[in-house]
Write a protein that holds these residues in place. Structure first.
Motif, PDB file in Angstrom:
ATOM      1  N   UNK A 257       0.310  -1.103  -0.334  1.00 33.68           N
ATOM      2  CA  UNK A 257       0.352   0.092   0.021  1.00 33.68           C
ATOM      3  C   UNK A 257       0.519   1.441   0.046  1.00 33.68           C
ATOM      4  N   UNK A 258       2.191   1.118   0.588  1.00 29.54           N
ATOM      5  CA  UNK A 258       3.407   2.440   0.236  1.00 29.54           C
ATOM      6  C   UNK A 258       4.330   2.213  -0.282  1.00 29.54           C
ATOM      7  N   UNK A 259       4.161   1.557  -1.614  1.00 26.75           N
ATOM      8  CA  UNK A 259       5.376   1.539  -2.437  1.00 26.75           C
ATOM      9  C   UNK A 259       6.750   1.751  -2.189  1.00 26.75           C
ATOM     10  N   UNK A 260       6.936   3.146  -1.853  1.00 20.14           N
ATOM     11  CA  UNK A 260       7.296   3.942  -1.439  1.00 20.14           C
ATOM     12  C   UNK A 260       8.581   3.791  -0.039  1.00 20.14           C
ATOM     13  N   UNK A 261       7.983   3.574   1.168  1.00 15.20           N
ATOM     14  CA  UNK A 261       8.445   2.449   2.201  1.00 15.20           C
ATOM     15  C   UNK A 261       8.663   1.843   1.711  1.00 15.20           C
ATOM     16  N   UNK A 262       8.652   0.485   0.838  1.00 15.17           N
ATOM     17  CA  UNK A 262       9.417  -0.700   0.895  1.00 15.17           C
ATOM     18  C   UNK A 262      11.102  -0.379   0.399  1.00 15.17           C
ATOM     19  N   UNK A 263      10.870   0.725  -0.917  1.00  9.05           N
ATOM     20  CA  UNK A 263      12.044   1.005  -1.551  1.00  9.05           C
ATOM     21  C   UNK A 263      13.066   1.632  -0.392  1.00  9.05           C
ATOM     22  N   UNK A 264      12.600   2.804   0.455  1.00  8.85           N
ATOM     23  CA  UNK A 264      13.295   3.073   1.496  1.00  8.85           C
ATOM     24  C   UNK A 264      13.916   2.164   2.402  1.00  8.85           C
TER      25      UNK A 264
END
Length: 888
Positions: A257-264
């Protein structure tokens, strides 16, 4: 990879992870060595390894677990058997930097992170600093260890309550306390520091902001120890109890639900691994907590969504590479390229395996505080059916004995699918195909959790399981009567020397089943109750039951019910079956408890569920939930510890003894004496040597170490024969004096023995006396006055109950034996007393220590857990005995 022929790998672990590591090692052509303790001698990892070496153990239950923690023993085995590689698995010594260093110093390859990395990342406040230096965000907290109460309060105020007070060397939730306000912090600080010192030999504490509901998300990383690190995406482990994972999945719904969080998070995990030059496989835990890296290999779901990935193989390759000139896997090797794992994940997507869920099956009772449930697994089956989307990592099979010495993990069930919905659907299918019968397990609980709306929506946090309320179709045996067993019709009728089984009264059993709507052959309980020893059970859901057989007193939640009739026991209702004290003499011995639907989780053995001579049935044990323990101040330098309800319970007495042994084993300065009784223990301490707070903390920690099961705990005792004169003239003289000076009318007069017969529904005084010498007696405690022994008949059928005389006698002969409640006492000297007298034996006290079994420093004979056998003698014989008794 270097030639496998020259290498031999020792797995310093047990259970499913040991099986998992050996499987990969064998595929790579490596020779393997397993280590084991007596209870693990027939475990799969022992059988599958090329060599299996027993670990040295002492003759104590705790030595089994301690054996896997003995670095010296394992290093010695490695040297004797020319081991070249050591894989620690997870738990035990996997995060012990000293052990890792010893392996390396002994010339072997350690398959895990370097010792200095384990040390730095194992101390939480140092790990925080390293993470911050690597550019990671950390939750608000203290920059260093808190040095004083004032500093702790300042940090907590800055972070905002609630806060977590943590032992820097702790782990798995141990050494962590949540404080809601400054008062709780002040009250907890000192005890937490003391507990950390005891548990981890490091009393350092730090503070972090505590998030009541958080997501537990981990990133799988792999490094070559030279600064290159790759990741294998994340997994979410938010569904947990007591900080132990229950269900894991990848990808994390929260990160999806928060793909940028995965990258970070993946970038942060890699940066942290690069900062410390992490070598081998590990996980970085970066969400809502101190970022930590741990060298664990326990996550098959990561392998499931990366086609062909074997993390154990990577660890072995890295270990072997560390012994070459490169010092680790080359940066240009496929194993150290991020693109390799991206491609493997894409391949899993193509194959429809890019979502994975793992459930951990434990031998524990999720409906009773997740208490461990050791015992014999009577039937085990994992219905895999060749599904390529299903994987089961396990170490158990039919006949496996699960001991209380280790973590109760039985298996990991891992499924994969092309979508989260498909993976969850397959997870339920897989769980329904898992059958483990015997002691309690959490399979049904996992099914209930997986069906919840919150889990289906991917909206769970670490507090989720606290909101799950389920009630299994089950009941707990609270009191087992004299005997209880599972029976069915027609029972086990095979011959060939195999014990016959089935109910003793086929007709009563069949009628009970018909009354509740069952087939008459359905399994039920055969129960024997005697005066003072009843049966009771608490039903976790509503149930339709019937009790047939002997006429007895039946109550449901205190309301009397008839025999030979159908009745409803409500949810959490208690069913009691007792001998009716007003019912007179009844025929028969047995009763039958039949329950609508039977007992479906009990396995068949040779065609029957009946229990007979240790075969079949279920391992019924009285339910001993977490005991209510009360600590009372009992004077300036004494603490009274009370366990459980005010009842006679051998299990509680055994726990009191175990508690005493644990406290004494700690050898704490200032502990003066411990005085145990039936359900309590008086603990004396020297306030000049130890404060009350510290002494209470010792008692609290000792209480936590009492084993949940006492099946393997041993207490030393002797069997001693005592002569006894029944209904003797000396006791009759005591009653004559009582009636002439104190009172001449009472229910227990003019004969205590006749009163005991009437009070226990017996036909005569002779029958009462016969019962009082028909069983050996167990010494429950020694004390009160001049080492007076308190005894209880081992055979419940021989336990008579009587009130105390009121007022007490002013004179009782030395050596008199009497009953009050269900307990007997042998009077050490002439004295007042109120027990109901029925005989005279030898006193177990000799003031000057004369006699071969006495001494001047120990003028008493009996000790707790001794057994006393009484032999009836005449008055004349008795008068000759004391001379021989006291002759050296």
């Amino acid at each position: 990879m270097a030639s496998s022929a020259v290498h031999k790998l020792l797995v310093a672990n047990r259970g499913e992870i040991a099986v998992r590591i050996i499987r990969t090692a064998k595929r790579l052509g490596l020779k393997t060595v397993a280590i084991y303790t007596p209870s693990d001698a027939l475990s799969p990892h022992v059988i599958q390894a090329d060599e299996a070496i027993s670990l040295p153990t002492a003759d104590t239950p705790s030595s089994e677990a301690a054996a896997y923690l003995s670095a010296a023993s394992i290093i010695s085995i490695c040297r004797q058997h020319i081991v070249t590689l050591v894989h620690p698995g997870y738990g035990f010594l996997s995060e012990n930097a000293d052990f890792a260093a010893q392996v390396i110093d002994s010339g072997m390859i350690w398959l895990g992170p370097r010792p200095e990395v384990i040390r730095s990342m194992g101390v939480k406040h140092i790990a925080r600093k390293i993470a911050e230096e690597a550019g990671l965000e950390v939750v608000p907290g203290s920059e260093n260890l808190v040095a004083s109460e004032v500093e702790a309060l300042e940090v907590a105020e800055r972070c905002g309550y609630p806060i977590a007070l943590k032992a820097t060397a702790g782990g798995g939730g141990m050494g962590m306390f949540v404080c809601k306000d400054s008062t709780e912090l002040q009250e907890t600080l000192r005890s937490t520091k003391d507990r950390a010192k005891v548990l981890f030999s490091n009393d350092g504490l730090f503070i972090e902001k505590y998030y009541v509901a958080a997501h537990h998300i981990e990133i799988q990383i792999f490094g070559n120890g030279l600064g290159e690190v790759v990741h294998m995406r994340e997994r979410e482990c938010s569904i947990q109890r007591r900080h132990q994972k229950v269900i894991e999945e990848t990808p994390s719904p929260f990160c999806t639900a928060n793909p940028r969080l995965r990258e970070r998070m993946c970038s942060a995990a890699v940066a942290l691994g690069q900062k410390i030059k992490y070598g081998s496989a590990g996980m970085s835990f970066v969400s809502f907590n101190s970022p930590l890296i741990s060298g664990k290999v326990e996550h098959p779901i990561t392998e499931q969504v990366h086609a062909g990935l074997d993390i154990v193989e990577l660890m072995i390759k890295q270990g072997l590479a560390e012994m070459t000139e490169s010092g680790g896997l080359p940066s240009l090797s496929p194993e150290m390229k991020q693109s390799t794992y991206d491609v493997l994940h894409q391949l899993s997507e193509v194959r429809g395996n890019c979502f994975a869920v793992e459930g951990r099956i434990y031998a524990e009772n999720p409906y009773d505080g997740f208490l461990p449930s050791p015992g014999l697994l009577q039937y085990v089956s994992f219905d895999i059916n060749g599904h390529d989307w299903l994987r089961v990592d396990t170490w158990v099979e039919t006949g496996t004995m699960v001991t209380p010495h280790f973590d109760p993990l039985l298996a990991k069930v891992i499924v994969a699918g092309s979508s989260r919905e498909e993976a969850l659907s397959r997870f339920l299918i897989a769980l329904k195909g898992c059958t483990i019968q015997g002691p309690s397990n959490n399979i049904r609980y996992l099914v209930d959790v997986a069906r919840t709306e919150s889990f289906g929506a991917g909206a769970v946090t670490t507090r989720f399981l606290q909101t799950v309320t389920n009630y299994p179709r089950a009941f707990k045996v609270v009191s087992a009567g004299l005997d209880v067993s599972v029976q069915d019709l027609p029972g086990r009728i095979i011959g060939l020397g195999i014990p016959r089984s089935g109910p003793m009264d086929n007709l009563a059993f069949a009628v009970g089943n018909i009354l509740v709507g069952n087939d008459k052959r359905t399994e039920g309980l055969e129960i024997i109750v005697v005066p003072g020893v009843g049966f009771s059970a608490r039903f976790l859901t509503e149930a339709v039951v019937a009790v047939t057989g002997r006429e007895v007193l039946i109550r449901v939640d205190g309301i009397r019910k008839p025999t030979w009739a159908k009745m409803v026991v409500p949810q959490n209702g208690v069913l009691e079956i007792e001998v009716d004290p007003m019912g007179g003499i009844t025929t028969g011995l047995r009763n039958y408890l039949c329950i609508r639907g039977g007992l479906p989780d009990i396995p068949l053995y040779l065609g029957s569920k009946s229990a007979s001579m240790g075969l079949g049935g279920y391992q019924y044990e009285p339910d001993h939930p977490e005991l209510n323990v009360v600590f009372r101040q009992a004077g300036d330098s004494t603490i009274l510890v009370e366990l459980g309800a005010m009842t006679l319970d051998m299990f509680i007495r055994a726990r009191i003894q175990a508690f005493q042994d644990i406290v004494l084993s700690r050898q704490v300065p200032g502990v003066l004496s411990l005085c145990p009784c039936i359900r309590s223990i008086l603990c004396h301490y020297d306030p000049l040597a130890i404060s009350q707070d510290k002494f209470l903390q010792v008692l609290l920690e000792s209480k936590e170490e009492i084993p949940p099961s006492l099946d393997t705990v041993k207490f030393h005792g002797r069997r001693i024969t005592f002569p006894i004169v029944l209904d003797d003239p000396w006791n009759k003289e005591a009653l004559r004096r009582y009636m002439s000076t104190t009172r001449d009318k009472a229910v227990y007069l003019p004969s205590n023995v006749e009163y005991l017969a009437r009070n226990n529904g017996l036909s005569s005084a002779a029958e009462a006396l016969h019962k009082l010498v028909a069983s050996d007696w167990l010494v429950f405690g020694v004390g009160f006055y001049l080492a007076c022994p308190f005894l209880v008949p081992i055979d419940p059928r021989c336990r008579l109950i009587g009130q105390k005389m009121n007022p007490s006698r002013t004179w009782t002969p030395r050596g008199a034996i009497g009953i009050a409640g269900p307990v007997a006492a042998i009077y050490p000297i002439e004295s007042p007393g109120g027990y109901q007298l029925y005989g005279r034996t030898l006193p177990a006290w000799q003031t000057w220590g004369k006699g071969k079994d006495f001494s001047s420093t120990q003028p008493w004979l009996l000790r707790a857990f001794d057994q006393v056998h009484f032999t009836v003698v005449t008055e004349e014989e008795y008068q000759e005995v004391p001379y021989a008794f006291l002759t050296p």
